[in-house]
Design a protein around this motif. Structure first.
Motif, PDB file in Angstrom:
ATOM      1  N   GLY A 273       0.882  -1.150  -0.029  1.00 29.89           N
ATOM      2  CA  GLY A 273      -0.060  -0.042   0.171  1.00 29.89           C
ATOM      3  C   GLY A 273       0.852   1.338  -0.145  1.00 29.89           C
ATOM      4  N   ARG A 274       0.186   2.477  -0.256  1.00 31.76           N
ATOM      5  CA  ARG A 274       0.896   3.544  -0.179  1.00 31.76           C
ATOM      6  C   ARG A 274       0.018   4.699   0.675  1.00 31.76           C
ATOM      7  N   PHE A 275       0.770   5.508   1.327  1.00 27.18           N
ATOM      8  CA  PHE A 275       0.018   6.372   2.309  1.00 27.18           C
ATOM      9  C   PHE A 275       1.067   7.572   2.122  1.00 27.18           C
ATOM     10  N   GLU A 276       0.172   8.784   2.609  1.00 26.13           N
ATOM     11  CA  GLU A 276       0.890  10.134   2.598  1.00 26.13           C
ATOM     12  C   GLU A 276       1.159  10.475   4.137  1.00 26.13           C
ATOM     13  N   CYS A 277       2.305  10.854   4.624  1.00 31.05           N
ATOM     14  CA  CYS A 277       2.332  11.351   6.024  1.00 31.05           C
ATOM     15  C   CYS A 277       3.138  12.637   6.096  1.00 31.05           C
ATOM     16  N   ILE A 278       3.188  13.259   7.185  1.00 31.18           N
ATOM     17  CA  ILE A 278       3.617  14.496   7.355  1.00 31.18           C
ATOM     18  C   ILE A 278       4.691  14.346   8.447  1.00 31.18           C
ATOM     19  N   LEU A 279       5.944  14.875   8.268  1.00 32.05           N
ATOM     20  CA  LEU A 279       6.876  14.807   9.344  1.00 32.05           C
ATOM     21  C   LEU A 279       6.703  16.081  10.370  1.00 32.05           C
ATOM     22  N   ASP A 280       6.717  15.601  11.354  1.00 37.50           N
ATOM     23  CA  ASP A 280       6.470  16.633  12.647  1.00 37.50           C
ATOM     24  C   ASP A 280       7.839  17.365  12.984  1.00 37.50           C
ATOM     25  N   ASP A 281       7.546  18.199  13.697  1.00 38.83           N
ATOM     26  CA  ASP A 281       8.986  19.114  14.106  1.00 38.83           C
ATOM     27  C   ASP A 281       9.961  18.704  14.717  1.00 38.83           C
ATOM     28  N   LYS A 282       9.496  17.515  15.448  1.00 37.77           N
ATOM     29  CA  LYS A 282      10.681  16.728  16.096  1.00 37.77           C
ATOM     30  C   LYS A 282      11.310  15.501  14.993  1.00 37.77           C
ATOM     31  N   GLY A 283      10.943  15.667  13.724  1.00 40.61           N
ATOM     32  CA  GLY A 283      11.623  14.421  12.946  1.00 40.61           C
ATOM     33  C   GLY A 283      10.891  13.188  13.008  1.00 40.61           C
ATOM     34  N   ARG A 284       9.773  13.206  13.378  1.00 33.81           N
ATOM     35  CA  ARG A 284       8.680  11.918  13.572  1.00 33.81           C
ATOM     36  C   ARG A 284       7.660  11.747  12.493  1.00 33.81           C
ATOM     37  N   ILE A 285       7.586  10.619  12.154  1.00 35.70           N
ATOM     38  CA  ILE A 285       6.103  10.176  11.375  1.00 35.70           C
ATOM     39  C   ILE A 285       5.375   8.971  12.136  1.00 35.70           C
ATOM     40  N   LYS A 286       4.125   9.101  12.198  1.00 31.94           N
ATOM     41  CA  LYS A 286       3.365   7.849  12.534  1.00 31.94           C
ATOM     42  C   LYS A 286       3.446   6.916  11.408  1.00 31.94           C
ATOM     43  N   ILE A 287       3.737   5.692  11.627  1.00 28.83           N
ATOM     44  CA  ILE A 287       3.214   4.750  10.836  1.00 28.83           C
ATOM     45  C   ILE A 287       2.278   4.234  10.574  1.00 28.83           C
ATOM     46  N   PRO A 288       1.663   4.216   9.280  1.00 32.85           N
ATOM     47  CA  PRO A 288       0.346   4.062   8.812  1.00 32.85           C
ATOM     48  C   PRO A 288       0.012   2.864   9.738  1.00 32.85           C
ATOM     49  N   SER A 289      -1.499   3.007  10.140  1.00 32.88           N
ATOM     50  CA  SER A 289      -2.110   1.969  10.812  1.00 32.88           C
ATOM     51  C   SER A 289      -1.934   0.642  10.255  1.00 32.88           C
ATOM     52  N   LYS A 290      -2.077   0.507   9.038  1.00 32.12           N
ATOM     53  CA  LYS A 290      -2.311  -0.831   8.553  1.00 32.12           C
ATOM     54  C   LYS A 290      -0.890  -1.544   8.633  1.00 32.12           C
ATOM     55  N   PHE A 291       0.264  -0.707   8.579  1.00 21.83           N
ATOM     56  CA  PHE A 291       1.556  -1.159   8.643  1.00 21.83           C
ATOM     57  C   PHE A 291       1.889  -1.696  10.051  1.00 21.83           C
ATOM     58  N   LEU A 292       1.451  -0.510  11.172  1.00 17.88           N
ATOM     59  CA  LEU A 292       1.649  -0.729  12.440  1.00 17.88           C
ATOM     60  C   LEU A 292       1.083  -1.991  12.857  1.00 17.88           C
ATOM     61  N   GLU A 293      -0.173  -2.495  12.377  1.00 18.20           N
ATOM     62  CA  GLU A 293      -0.806  -3.757  12.843  1.00 18.20           C
ATOM     63  C   GLU A 293      -0.055  -4.851  12.381  1.00 18.20           C
ATOM     64  N   ILE A 294       0.675  -4.976  11.476  1.00 18.61           N
ATOM     65  CA  ILE A 294       1.219  -5.984  10.800  1.00 18.61           C
ATOM     66  C   ILE A 294       2.695  -6.063  11.583  1.00 18.61           C
ATOM     67  N   LEU A 295       3.347  -4.988  11.925  1.00 15.58           N
ATOM     68  CA  LEU A 295       4.660  -5.034  12.662  1.00 15.58           C
ATOM     69  C   LEU A 295       4.467  -5.481  13.910  1.00 15.58           C
ATOM     70  N   LYS A 296       3.293  -4.752  14.652  1.00 15.47           N
ATOM     71  CA  LYS A 296       3.253  -5.215  16.265  1.00 15.47           C
ATOM     72  C   LYS A 296       2.669  -6.418  16.284  1.00 15.47           C
ATOM     73  N   GLY A 297       2.062  -6.866  15.350  1.00 14.75           N
ATOM     74  CA  GLY A 297       1.390  -8.402  15.297  1.00 14.75           C
ATOM     75  C   GLY A 297       2.591  -9.301  15.274  1.00 14.75           C
ATOM     76  N   SER A 298       3.601  -9.040  14.480  1.00 15.49           N
ATOM     77  CA  SER A 298       4.883  -9.935  14.317  1.00 15.49           C
ATOM     78  C   SER A 298       5.967  -9.379  15.329  1.00 15.49           C
ATOM     79  N   GLY A 299       5.641  -8.728  16.434  1.00 14.44           N
ATOM     80  CA  GLY A 299       6.298  -8.472  17.428  1.00 14.44           C
ATOM     81  C   GLY A 299       7.522  -7.501  17.199  1.00 14.44           C
ATOM     82  N   VAL A 300       7.442  -6.748  16.091  1.00 14.41           N
ATOM     83  CA  VAL A 300       8.144  -5.752  15.757  1.00 14.41           C
ATOM     84  C   VAL A 300       8.237  -4.476  16.614  1.00 14.41           C
ATOM     85  N   ASN A 301       9.211  -3.981  17.161  1.00 15.34           N
ATOM     86  CA  ASN A 301       9.432  -2.756  17.809  1.00 15.34           C
ATOM     87  C   ASN A 301      10.289  -2.075  17.367  1.00 15.34           C
ATOM     88  N   VAL A 302      11.381  -2.578  16.688  1.00 16.81           N
ATOM     89  CA  VAL A 302      12.339  -1.853  16.062  1.00 16.81           C
ATOM     90  C   VAL A 302      12.424  -2.033  14.527  1.00 16.81           C
TER      91      VAL A 302
END
Length: 148
Positions: free
Chosen positions: A4-33
């Motif tokens: 998939g493809r998503f558009e995100c905005i970099l915040d003032d601290k250099g962070r982005i929120k990982i799209p929820s679809k990707f986050l579910e897959i990563l967290k479901g696989s135990g990925v924190n890094v």
């Protein structure tokens, strides 16, 4: 699989929120890094287990092959571990942001086993190139054994 493809905005601290679809897959696989590196005018972010597999494969590349040495030098020297925070955000290191020309608007792609972070400008250029070379790309992919 990450897709998939998503558009995100970099915040003032250099962070982005990982799209929820990707986050579910990563967290479901135990990925924190994620391990991030620069490649192809973008940032590639790998789950740690996939990254370790890449490192193992790279170790088997012949030292006598100049392309292998150059690839390893570029790809692995820019690698940085980043942690997912409790809100599903990551900090994109300044060095990688500069290499990838990322300032504010980011296109986040799922590419099966990893995530790619592109500046909106670099992504637009990549899409234009892909569209120009669509037939050639299809032929090359077919020669690799994937028929579209």
């Amino acid at each position: 699989m990450l897709r998939g493809r998503f558009e995100c905005i970099l915040d003032d601290k250099g962070r982005i929120k990982i799209p929820s679809k990707f986050l579910e897959i990563l967290k479901g696989s135990g990925v924190n890094v994620l391990v991030m590196t620069f490649f192809d005018q973008s940032i590639y972010a790998y789950p740690q287990d996939i990254w370790e597999s890449l490192e193992s494969k790279a170790l088997s590349l012949p030292l006598t092959n100049k392309s292998a040495r150059r690839f390893k030098r570029m790809f692995f020297s820019s690698a940085i571990d980043v942690n997912l925070d409790s809100q599903g955000r990551i900090i994109i290191p300044q060095t990688l942001r500069q290499l990838a020309n990322i300032e504010k608007n980011i296109v986040v792609l799922g590419n099966l086993d990893h995530i790619e972070l592109w500046s909106a400008q670099n992504w637009q250029q990549e899409m234009e190139l892909l569209m120009q070379d669509e037939e050639k790309l299809a032929q090359e992919i077919e020669s690799l054994g994937i028929k579209l």
